[in-house]
Design an enzyme around this catalytic site. Structure first.
Site, mmCIF file in Angstrom:
data_model
loop_
_atom_site.group_PDB
_atom_site.id
_atom_site.type_symbol
_atom_site.label_atom_id
_atom_site.label_comp_id
_atom_site.label_asym_id
_atom_site.label_seq_id
_atom_site.Cartn_x
_atom_site.Cartn_y
_atom_site.Cartn_z
ATOM 1 N N LYS A 87 0.844 -1.196 0.000
ATOM 2 C CA LYS A 87 0.000 0.000 0.000
ATOM 3 C C LYS A 87 0.883 1.251 0.000
ATOM 4 O O LYS A 87 1.874 1.310 0.741
ATOM 5 C CB LYS A 87 -0.895 -0.018 1.243
ATOM 6 C CG LYS A 87 -1.943 1.098 1.289
ATOM 7 C CD LYS A 87 -2.776 0.986 2.577
ATOM 8 C CE LYS A 87 -3.959 1.944 2.586
ATOM 9 N NZ LYS A 87 -4.778 1.807 3.812
ATOM 10 N N SER A 162 -9.706 1.733 2.685
ATOM 11 C CA SER A 162 -8.813 2.497 1.853
ATOM 12 C C SER A 162 -7.769 1.665 1.118
ATOM 13 O O SER A 162 -7.186 2.150 0.149
ATOM 14 C CB SER A 162 -8.086 3.540 2.702
ATOM 15 O OG SER A 162 -7.265 2.917 3.666
ATOM 16 N N SER A 186 -10.008 -0.693 6.837
ATOM 17 C CA SER A 186 -9.370 -0.477 5.532
ATOM 18 C C SER A 186 -8.671 -1.694 4.947
ATOM 19 O O SER A 186 -8.266 -1.667 3.780
ATOM 20 C CB SER A 186 -8.377 0.684 5.598
ATOM 21 O OG SER A 186 -9.068 1.910 5.579
#
Lengths: 502, 507
Positions: A87, A162, A186
């Site tokens: 990420k 996210s 997330s």
């Protein structure tokens, strides 16, 4: 992959990590070949999926060659030569780290975050930096300043967020493993929406050093994978005390794969009634009910008489504490030191204001404003302090429930993946998609989302919540469940179809 | 205490906030060197103290120890639990946009300091001592064509700072300065801070308000900043008391505000009104778990505490028979007090093992004390600013030897002063200097008598003055003789020779 299966790099891409590792160790395939095949597939998928902000092919091939040397020397770790996506909230000193924000376009950290450093030491091969909502604030990856990621099951739908880029690339078969972060869901919510496994570790299990901060007391780095064993492998590689993060626990890291096959006979699974009530899409409810029946058939003792009376306050508690911490964590982006900098104003303060006005997206500004307000003189007691008190209450209720149960089970999300743009105009509707995951961050407990069926042709996830530092129990239940179901093996066709030359 | 010259009906109420930089090797939350003074700009910087995204603080336990040590020296209570908080305000020298500080659970609570102004003792209570990090430094510049710009030096960012907050217990500028001096002395004694105002390692903000004499309720509080010396503190507070007194006399209101002291004018000017005051939005620092301070840790630190200035002064008076003023002077710096004690021990040994009695020992100790507080102090405070004994070629052994030579009568006091100057310049031992230069006391009475008579012959006026009833003229004649003999004669004996000549003989 069973013995005798096709060991070519292309075929290996869809195999779990533990099988890829065997093939690498046996010399059936090189890490370089695996990395090349991975990059080829990821590149082919990207135009449709947009799971990455930055691809790092040169770094990947260099890491793969180093992995091959290790493999030849015979000192390979379980993840040596395994492709992974990271990420883009995690600092990497050899690749841009944007946090999904225009504020950090082109930003190159000067140190690696601890988890990436550990993956490098383990010989993993990072293929790129995955897309996310700006500063991890969002539930659809639509708040990325670098464009939305698509759900591989339906390209008109969001992958969740996210950590949407990480989930989408694993679900689409681009990489077998990815790292995300989970502040309010997330990791788990996109894992559910993309039909893969994702785990948020206990707060303090994994280092946050070098992870661009959103809400420090809530977030953890965690793994995405396609089965429980791979999830445990990646968790084991990143977990453990870090002298650079004072909030990590000085506890030994167990072998998360050792206990997987022990079964769940007698495991006490509680179902909090507050988290299986209204607001749930029917298809989700059906899938979760079916999963409960299957777990019972595996010997688990299901208890529906579990209550978390204060859990309904989780959303307001979360949306006071997280923005409060964010308002401080994001104060450093003033255009003076790094990142985006406006300097066309008449003076320093104007430039700082313009930097923040142009550098941050609307959702980030919204949360900074909520947090600033909640901490202000005269409001602190009514908002931040009260939220902390309710947080303690919620934590205690979870502890009480887990004193008599080994796991708690809930749906991961109230519904399946929604359409792009569907919730963009309605922040509250977006927040509600994390209704079942937020309480777990508030309590600091470990939880994973496990694929448990489909509704409207889209994946459904169930959430397994464990006691603090007992991630092994969650993984064991996920593994047992996967022995009698094949939801985790289903693969989306949308990306492959879109990636086909027309 | 009446406080102002303008209106005499007011009492000043003064509280001080002192920031003292801690002398730790590394910074508060990272491993960068904390020795930023005189370092090239931005040479002591890492991702943590630069406030890069994702960086986390790790507590420097030495800084915690130093703060607790200060608390113990100042009589504070050390609570078993403490925590850090974020203090939020935007400024380019604040790298993270917040400062890690302590809000409601400081490391040290309460305590106090005894001070004295013009012989009047006074106790100043402390509210608290907490630990925080320093900011970076902005250096404001002007380009050749006048455009103003600022440079950022991050070396100071993250240096540990201890904030000592007093109760509003002081009533005059003199008391405030006495408090600062005592606090500085104490922090230097326990070696936790250089506490140097000029170098910025000891900074003071003052809260000053006035109230009618006898009133309980406090007046509007004015915070004064930017005072960079004790003199500045004195002048700023005096100015502020005058200013507020004049306002109240005129029936006007004192505004609660922050004012800056301007050294050039000695005045304070308004910087920030109450309405413009920062809302710091404190909240607990989520990156640092609360600190647990064990009783064992406190006990270990308490055992490290050296003898503190007050206790040492009292002991000096008792053990060495010193006058209170001398004992105070000698204990004003720990190194000086150590040097004095070392010199006394050496002198007592040199004078002949165990001295004859307490009185003799006290005499030796006093003689050494007078060297320290007199001529040695003069040399240390002379040209080149203030120096410590350790920074010179003199050692306690030099001073012990010098005192012994004089006490034994091997040299005169006058010669001793000369020998000290020579030793100070060269580092040679006093005995060697006396030996090499033949400075031993002149005991040849015939020679002294000859020089005395020559002086009498040459100084007819002084002789006449003395005979006319001016005894001070005798000192002049002795001085002339000493000059002739380069100070090697005993002054008392010389005076006796003059008296014999002048009192006994008719003109």
């Amino acid at each position: 992959m069973a013995d005798g299966a096709d060991p070519t790099p292309g075929a290996l891409l869809d195999a779990p990590v533990h099988e890829q590792a065997c093939a690498l160790r046996a010399g059936a395939v090189t890490a370089r070949a695996l990395a090349e095949a991975t990059l080829a597939r990821v590149r082919a998928q990207e135009p449709a999926l947009h799971a990455y902000i930055t691809l790092t092919p040169e770094l990947a091939l260099a890491a793969a060659e180093a992995a091959d040397q290790r493999l030849r020397r015979g000192d390979a770790a379980p993840l040596t030569g395994i492709p992974i996506a990271v990420k883009d909230l995690l600092s990497t000193c050899d690749a841009e780290t944007t946090a999904g924000s225009a504020m950090l376009r082109g930003f190159r950290p000067i140190v690696d975050c601890t988890v990436v450093a550990r993956l490098r030491a383990a010989g993993a091969v990072m293929v790129g930096k995955a897309n996310l909502d700006e500063f991890a604030m969002g539930s659809s990856t639509e708040y990325s300043a670098y464009g939305s990621t698509r759900n591989p099951w339906d390209l008109e739908r969001v992958p969740g967020g996210s950590s949407g880029g990480s989930a989408a690339t694993v679900a689409a078969g681009g990489v077998p493993l990815a790292l995300g972060t989970d502040t309010g869901g997330s990791i788990r919510q996109p894992a559910a929406l993309c039909g893969i496994l994702g785990l948020k570790p206990t707060y303090g299990r994994v280092s946050r050093f070098g992870v661009i901060a959103f809400a420090s007391s809530l977030e953890q780095v965690g793994p995405f994978a396609r089965d429980a064993e791979d999830l445990g492998l990646l968790l084991g590689a990143i977990a453990g005390h870090d002298p650079l993060d004072a909030t990590t626990a000085p506890l030994p890291v167990p072998d998360y794969t050792a206990d997987l096959a022990r079964g769940i006979e007698g495991l006490r699974v509680g179902v909090p009634r507050e988290l299986l009530g209204e607001g749930l899409e029917p298809g989700v409810r059906e899938a979760v009910e079916a999963a409960l029946a299957q777990l019972a058939a595996l010997g688990a003792r299901i208890d529906r008489d579990v209550s978390l009376p204060s859990v309904g306050a989780s959303l307001p508690v979360y949306y006071l504490i997280a923005p409060s911490e964010a308002s401080a964590n994001l104060a450093r982006y003033d255009g003076v030191k790094y990142g985006y900098s406006a300097h066309d104003g008449p003076g320093m303060w104007d430039d700082m204001e313009q930097t923040r006005d142009r550098g941050f997206g609307d959702e980030v500004k919204r949360r900074i404003m909520i947090g600033t307000y909640a901490l202000s003189a005269g409001y602190y007691d009514a908002y931040y302090l009260k939220a902390q008190k309710v947080r303690t209450l919620i934590r205690r209720e979870f502890e009480a429930a887990l004193a008599t149960h080994d796991l708690l089970l809930t749906p991961t999300t109230p519904g399946v993946a929604f359409r792009l743009g569907e919730k963009l105009g309605d922040p509250l509707a977006m927040y509600l998609s994390d209704l079942f995951t937020l309480p777990v961050n508030i309590a600091g407990l470990p939880a994973a989302s496990i694929p448990c069926g489909f509704a409207e042709g889209l994946p459904v996830g169930m959430q397994l919540i464990g006691r603090a530092f007992e991630e092994s129990t969650i993984l064991r239940a996920a593994h047992a469940y996967a022995t009698v179901t094949d939801w985790h093996l289903r693969r989306p066709g949308a990306v492959a179809a879109a990636a086909m030359p027309s | 205490m009446a406080a102002t010259g303008t209106g005499t009906g007011y009492e000043a109420v003064i509280g001080l906030e002192v920031h003292a930089q801690l002398r730790t090797r590394s910074k508060m939350f990272c491993s960068c060197s904390a020795a930023y003074f005189d370092a090239p700009p931005n040479s002591h910087v890492c991702a943590v103290c630069f406030g890069m995204p994702g960086m986390l603080p790790v507590i420097n336990s030495r800084a915690v120890d130093a703060t607790i040590l200060a608390g113990l020296a100042l009589g504070s209570t050390i609570p078993p639990r403490s925590k850090f908080d974020r203090k939020n305000y935007p400024y380019p020298d604040l790298m993270k946009g917040y400062q890690i500080s302590q809000y409601d659970e400081p490391l040290c609570v309460g305590g106090g300091l005894d001070i004295e102004v013009d012989g009047v003792p006074h106790h100043v209570r402390l509210e608290r001592i907490h630990l925080e990090e320093d900011t970076a430094r902005l250096l404001h510049r002007n380009a050749p064509h006048g455009e103003a710009y600022s440079l950022l030096d991050v070396n100071r960012s993250g240096v540990p700072l201890m904030e000592v907050v007093s109760a509003p217990d002081m009533r005059s500028a003199a008391q405030a300065v006495a408090y600062l001096r005592k606090l500085r002395l104490t922090l230097r004694y326990i070696d936790v801070s250089d506490a140097d105002m000029e170098k910025g390692s000891f900074r003071c903000d003052a809260n000053v308000s006035l109230r009618p004499l006898g009133a309980e309720r406090l007046g509007a509080k004015v915070e004064i900043k930017n005072m960079n010396s004790f003199r500045a503190v004195q002048r700023a507070i005096e100015f502020e008391i005058e200013r507020q007194g004049a306002l109240l006399d005129a029936g006007a209101r004192v505004d609660q505000e922050t004012r800056g002291y301007i050294d050039a004018t000695g005045a304070t000017v308004s910087q920030r009104s109450k309405e413009e005051a920062h809302d710091y939005r404190y909240f607990p620092e989520p990156d640092l778990p609360p600190l647990t301070i064990s009783t064992e840790r406190v006990a270990r630190l308490r055992a490290q505490l050296p003898e503190l200035p007050d206790a040492r002064r009292v002991r000096f008076e008792r053990q060495y028979g010193l006058a209170p003023a001398d004992a105070r002077l000698l204990t004003e710096a720990r190194a000086q007090a150590d040097g004095y004690e070392e010199a006394v021990a050496l002198a007592l040994t040199a004078v002949g093992g165990a001295p004859a009695g307490v009185d003799a020992a006290h005499a030796t100790a006093r003689a050494v004390a007078h060297w320290f507080t007199g001529d040695v102090a003069r040399l240390l405070h002379g040209e080149g600013g203030e120096r410590a004994l350790a920074d010179t070629r003199l050692s306690p052994a030099h001073i012990a030897e010098l005192a012994t030579l004089v006490e034994r009568g091997a040299i005169t006091l006058t010669t001793g002063k000369e020998v000290l100057e020579l030793a100070f310049a060269s580092g040679e031992r006093p005995a060697a200097i006396v030996e090499a230069r033949g400075l031993g006391q002149l005991r040849d009475e015939v020679e002294i008598d000859r020089v005395a008579r020559a002086v009498i012959a040459a100084q007819a006026k002084a002789v006449a003055d003395y005979r006319g009833g001016k005894p001070s003229a005798l000192q002049f004649l002795v001085g002339q003789l000493m000059r002739e003999l380069k100070g090697r004669a005993d002054a008392t004996a010389a005076a006796e020779v003059f008296r014999r000549h002048l009192d006994g003989l008719p003109p």
